[in-house]
Design an enzyme around this catalytic site. Sequence first.
Site, PDB file in Angstrom:
ATOM      1  N   GLU A  92      24.125  26.188  64.456  1.00 22.05           N
ATOM      2  CA  GLU A  92      23.589  27.536  64.234  1.00 22.05           C
ATOM      3  C   GLU A  92      22.070  27.477  63.946  1.00 22.05           C
ATOM      4  O   GLU A  92      21.622  26.616  63.173  1.00 22.05           O
ATOM      5  CB  GLU A  92      24.290  28.134  63.010  1.00 22.05           C
ATOM      6  N   CYS A 106      29.436  29.961  61.928  1.00 16.47           N
ATOM      7  CA  CYS A 106      29.292  29.650  60.503  1.00 16.47           C
ATOM      8  C   CYS A 106      30.198  30.507  59.620  1.00 16.47           C
ATOM      9  O   CYS A 106      31.399  30.301  59.587  1.00 16.47           O
ATOM     10  CB  CYS A 106      27.811  29.747  60.120  1.00 16.47           C
ATOM     11  N   LYS A 119      26.826  36.924  65.950  1.00  7.08           N
ATOM     12  CA  LYS A 119      27.649  36.608  64.775  1.00  7.08           C
ATOM     13  C   LYS A 119      28.152  37.900  64.122  1.00  7.08           C
ATOM     14  O   LYS A 119      27.360  38.792  63.784  1.00  7.08           O
ATOM     15  CB  LYS A 119      26.790  35.816  63.793  1.00  7.08           C
TER      16      LYS A 119
END
Length: 257
Positions: A40, A146, A111
Site C-alpha cells: 500500500e 490494509c 480502498k
Amino acid sequence: MRASLLQIDVNPYESVDSRRDRVAGLVRAQSGADLVVLPELWPTGAFAYEAFEEYAEPLDGPTAAVLSAAAADASVWLHGGSVVERAGDGTLYNTSLVFGPDGRLERTYRKIHRFGFDKGEATMMGGGESVTTVALPDAVAGLATCYDLRFPELFRRLTDDGAQLLVIPAGWPARRREHWTLLSRARAVENQAYVLACCSAGTHGGVEQAGHSQVVDPWGEVLAEAGEDEEILTVDLDPARVAKTRADFPVLRDRVL
Ligand SMILES: O=C(O)CCC(=O)C(=O)O
C-alpha cells in the site's frame, strides 16, 4: 501460477523518485512470475500524511507510468500496491492499480474502509464504494487494502464474486503485527482462498511497519512469510486447490446467512 510479493522498504531517506525507479527495477527482475504484488502507498509510505497532497496523482500519473512500463518489460500481471489518487474533483483516494502484462491498466480499486484511528486517512481521503475483482489468466483475484482486512464482510462479498485469490497490499503498523498475520490467515480459512498479503518494511511518519508479508493457502497454511526488512517472497500457487478445498470441506456451502 507463480506470485512474487515485494515487501518494499519505505524509509524516508529515499526520495519518492528514486524509490519509483528502484521498485521498477525490482518488478523487471520478476519476469518469471505470473503476478507481482507491491504494498500500500509505497511511493510515500502509508503514514506520510504530510506528503499526500504533494504526491497525489491522477490514474495516469508518474507512478502509473513507471509501473506500466515495468509490467510490460517483465511481461507480468502487476498489482502495483496503491497510490494517492487525485480524482477529477480534487478528492484524494487510496487507490490500487492493476496492470496487465502488456502494461495496460486493467483495474483500479479505491480502498473502501478508511483508517480512522489516527484520523489521517479518514479525514484526508474519500472512501471507495466498489467491491472489485479482476480475472487473471489462471484465477480471479479479489482486491482489498490494509485496514479492509479487518472487515470480513468485504471478503465474503469478494468470495461471492468468484475470488480465489485475496490480494491485500498494506502499510500495517508493527505494533499490531499479530493482528496482521492472524487476520490474513483468518480471511484465507473462512473464505477457503489464497491470501497474498503484502506489507511494507521500514519506518516512516513515525510508524514502524509490520513487514511479515505472507502467502496463505486455502487451508490456512502459511506458504511463505517475510521477516521485518525488505524482502521478496516468491511462491507457486495452484488455483485448483481453491475448488478442491471448498469441495472437500464444504463450509461455504453450509452458510445460512
Ligand atoms: O488496522 C490496522 O491496525 C492498521 C490499518 C492501517 O494501517 C491502514 O489501513 O493504513
